[in-house]
Scaffold this motif. Structure first.
Motif, PDB file in Angstrom:
ATOM      1  N   LYS A 169     -38.563  14.012  13.415  1.00  0.00           N
ATOM      2  CA  LYS A 169     -39.786  14.085  14.220  1.00  0.00           C
ATOM      3  C   LYS A 169     -39.956  15.448  14.894  1.00  0.00           C
ATOM      4  O   LYS A 169     -41.062  15.812  15.279  1.00  0.00           O
ATOM      5  CB  LYS A 169     -39.803  12.967  15.269  1.00  0.00           C
ATOM      6  N   SER A 170     -38.872  16.209  15.010  1.00  0.00           N
ATOM      7  CA  SER A 170     -38.976  17.528  15.655  1.00  0.00           C
ATOM      8  C   SER A 170     -38.939  18.685  14.651  1.00  0.00           C
ATOM      9  O   SER A 170     -39.033  19.843  15.046  1.00  0.00           O
ATOM     10  CB  SER A 170     -37.865  17.698  16.699  1.00  0.00           C
ATOM     11  N   LEU A 171     -38.800  18.380  13.346  1.00  0.00           N
ATOM     12  CA  LEU A 171     -38.785  19.452  12.342  1.00  0.00           C
ATOM     13  C   LEU A 171     -40.157  20.098  12.215  1.00  0.00           C
ATOM     14  O   LEU A 171     -41.178  19.423  12.243  1.00  0.00           O
ATOM     15  CB  LEU A 171     -38.378  18.907  10.971  1.00  0.00           C
ATOM     16  N   LYS A 172     -40.153  21.395  12.029  1.00  0.00           N
ATOM     17  CA  LYS A 172     -41.382  22.158  11.824  1.00  0.00           C
ATOM     18  C   LYS A 172     -41.278  22.900  10.496  1.00  0.00           C
ATOM     19  O   LYS A 172     -40.179  23.127   9.973  1.00  0.00           O
ATOM     20  CB  LYS A 172     -41.580  23.194  12.943  1.00  0.00           C
ATOM     21  N   ILE A 173     -42.388  23.309   9.962  1.00  0.00           N
ATOM     22  CA  ILE A 173     -42.382  24.126   8.748  1.00  0.00           C
ATOM     23  C   ILE A 173     -41.618  25.420   9.039  1.00  0.00           C
ATOM     24  O   ILE A 173     -41.800  26.039  10.088  1.00  0.00           O
ATOM     25  CB  ILE A 173     -43.825  24.413   8.278  1.00  0.00           C
ATOM     26  N   GLY A 174     -40.729  25.780   8.144  1.00  0.00           N
ATOM     27  CA  GLY A 174     -39.886  26.965   8.336  1.00  0.00           C
ATOM     28  C   GLY A 174     -38.521  26.651   8.910  1.00  0.00           C
ATOM     29  O   GLY A 174     -37.641  27.516   8.919  1.00  0.00           O
ATOM     30  N   ALA A 175     -38.317  25.412   9.385  1.00  0.00           N
ATOM     31  CA  ALA A 175     -37.027  25.039   9.968  1.00  0.00           C
ATOM     32  C   ALA A 175     -35.946  25.026   8.898  1.00  0.00           C
ATOM     33  O   ALA A 175     -36.186  24.673   7.744  1.00  0.00           O
ATOM     34  CB  ALA A 175     -37.126  23.659  10.622  1.00  0.00           C
ATOM     35  N   LYS A 176     -34.733  25.426   9.293  1.00  0.00           N
ATOM     36  CA  LYS A 176     -33.579  25.368   8.404  1.00  0.00           C
ATOM     37  C   LYS A 176     -32.926  23.996   8.549  1.00  0.00           C
ATOM     38  O   LYS A 176     -32.742  23.515   9.671  1.00  0.00           O
ATOM     39  CB  LYS A 176     -32.561  26.449   8.762  1.00  0.00           C
ATOM     40  N   ILE A 177     -32.561  23.390   7.410  1.00  0.00           N
ATOM     41  CA  ILE A 177     -31.864  22.112   7.447  1.00  0.00           C
ATOM     42  C   ILE A 177     -30.592  22.197   6.613  1.00  0.00           C
ATOM     43  O   ILE A 177     -30.481  23.012   5.699  1.00  0.00           O
ATOM     44  CB  ILE A 177     -32.747  20.950   6.933  1.00  0.00           C
ATOM     45  N   ASN A 178     -29.640  21.350   6.958  1.00  0.00           N
ATOM     46  CA  ASN A 178     -28.390  21.269   6.211  1.00  0.00           C
ATOM     47  C   ASN A 178     -28.572  20.342   5.020  1.00  0.00           C
ATOM     48  O   ASN A 178     -29.058  19.220   5.177  1.00  0.00           O
ATOM     49  CB  ASN A 178     -27.270  20.734   7.112  1.00  0.00           C
ATOM     50  N   LEU A 179     -28.169  20.809   3.844  1.00  0.00           N
ATOM     51  CA  LEU A 179     -28.272  20.010   2.626  1.00  0.00           C
ATOM     52  C   LEU A 179     -26.893  19.731   2.054  1.00  0.00           C
ATOM     53  O   LEU A 179     -26.086  20.645   1.884  1.00  0.00           O
ATOM     54  CB  LEU A 179     -29.089  20.741   1.557  1.00  0.00           C
ATOM     55  N   GLU A 180     -26.638  18.451   1.794  1.00  0.00           N
ATOM     56  CA  GLU A 180     -25.464  18.065   1.018  1.00  0.00           C
ATOM     57  C   GLU A 180     -25.987  17.327  -0.205  1.00  0.00           C
ATOM     58  O   GLU A 180     -26.586  16.264  -0.092  1.00  0.00           O
ATOM     59  CB  GLU A 180     -24.514  17.172   1.814  1.00  0.00           C
ATOM     60  N   PHE A 181     -25.772  17.918  -1.365  1.00  0.00           N
ATOM     61  CA  PHE A 181     -26.240  17.325  -2.610  1.00  0.00           C
ATOM     62  C   PHE A 181     -25.303  16.188  -3.014  1.00  0.00           C
ATOM     63  O   PHE A 181     -24.145  16.141  -2.601  1.00  0.00           O
ATOM     64  CB  PHE A 181     -26.338  18.399  -3.696  1.00  0.00           C
ATOM     65  N   ASP A 182     -25.809  15.267  -3.812  1.00  0.00           N
ATOM     66  CA  ASP A 182     -25.061  14.081  -4.208  1.00  0.00           C
ATOM     67  C   ASP A 182     -23.747  14.466  -4.881  1.00  0.00           C
ATOM     68  O   ASP A 182     -23.725  15.246  -5.835  1.00  0.00           O
ATOM     69  CB  ASP A 182     -25.926  13.241  -5.154  1.00  0.00           C
ATOM     70  N   VAL A 183     -22.633  13.924  -4.382  1.00  0.00           N
ATOM     71  CA  VAL A 183     -21.307  14.303  -4.870  1.00  0.00           C
ATOM     72  C   VAL A 183     -21.130  13.940  -6.343  1.00  0.00           C
ATOM     73  O   VAL A 183     -20.520  14.696  -7.114  1.00  0.00           O
ATOM     74  CB  VAL A 183     -20.187  13.702  -3.985  1.00  0.00           C
TER      75      VAL A 183
END
Length: 195
Positions: A169-183
């Motif tokens: 709900k607080s993410l904005k366009i341009g925000a960096k997020i952590n990604l963990e792809f399916d193992v």
């Protein structure tokens, strides 16, 4: 080991840089249930509890973790998705999540879909991570299903419960997020590339 089902939100109360490390103090509703040396996923980053004081606890991130995640962007007051490690014998409601972030993604678009939201994230394709439609992805620690998979980006659909109970709900366009792809997908891709 985690499932990507967020338990609660934490609030960043203090960030202290000592040498190359960050000591991050967080307030949360589960603090009283924690113990020193426990692993907690913070926006999908597995960090160890090193101190507990009243309703605050502290974790440490080393340089390797800081460089591969969005931890360096955290600010006082930020909302953080929290999940404690799964217990053996519990239901696996999300998918198998290690708490080891593969890379950072960038929020490219947010589309209001009249009762749900579509988030599109872009990532560096040169790191050889992949998504597939209907496959699993962990975004800021949240187990999600990929609804649209492209060369170096993907989209996920967020239901109202997830929107309200995570930091989406607080993410904005341009925000960096952590990604963990399916193992499982990572192992398949590795085996295929070694053929």
């Amino acid at each position: 080991m985690f499932t990507g089902i967020i338990e609660t939100l934490g609030i960043v109360k203090e960030i202290q840089k000592i040498d190359d490390n960050l000591h991050i103090t967080i307030s949360s509703s589960i603090t009283q249930e924690l113990k020193i040396d426990q692993s907690i996923a913070h926006n999908g980053v597995c960090l160890t509890v090193i101190d507990i004081q009243d309703n605050l606890y502290t974790v440490t991130a080393i340089r390797e973790t800081i460089e591969k995640t969005n931890l360096s962007d955290w600010k006082l007051g930020d909302l953080i998705n929290l999940e404690r490690a799964m217990k053996l014998g519990d239901r696996l409601d999300g998918h198998i999540v290690q708490g080891h972030v593969d890379q950072i993604g960038i929020c490219k678009s947010i589309q209001d879909a009249n009762g749900s939201w579509y988030y599109t994230f872009e990532y560096d394709e040169t790191l050889n991570n992949i998504t597939i439609e209907k496959g699993s992805i962990t975004s800021n620690g949240v187990s999600l299903t990929v609804v649209n998979s492209m060369k170096n980006e993907f989209s996920v659909a967020i239901i109202p419960y997830t929107y309200e109970n995570t930091n989406f709900k607080s993410l904005k366009i341009g925000a960096k997020i952590n990604l963990e792809f399916d193992v499982v997908g990572k192992y398949v891709a590795k085996l295929y590339s070694n053929r």
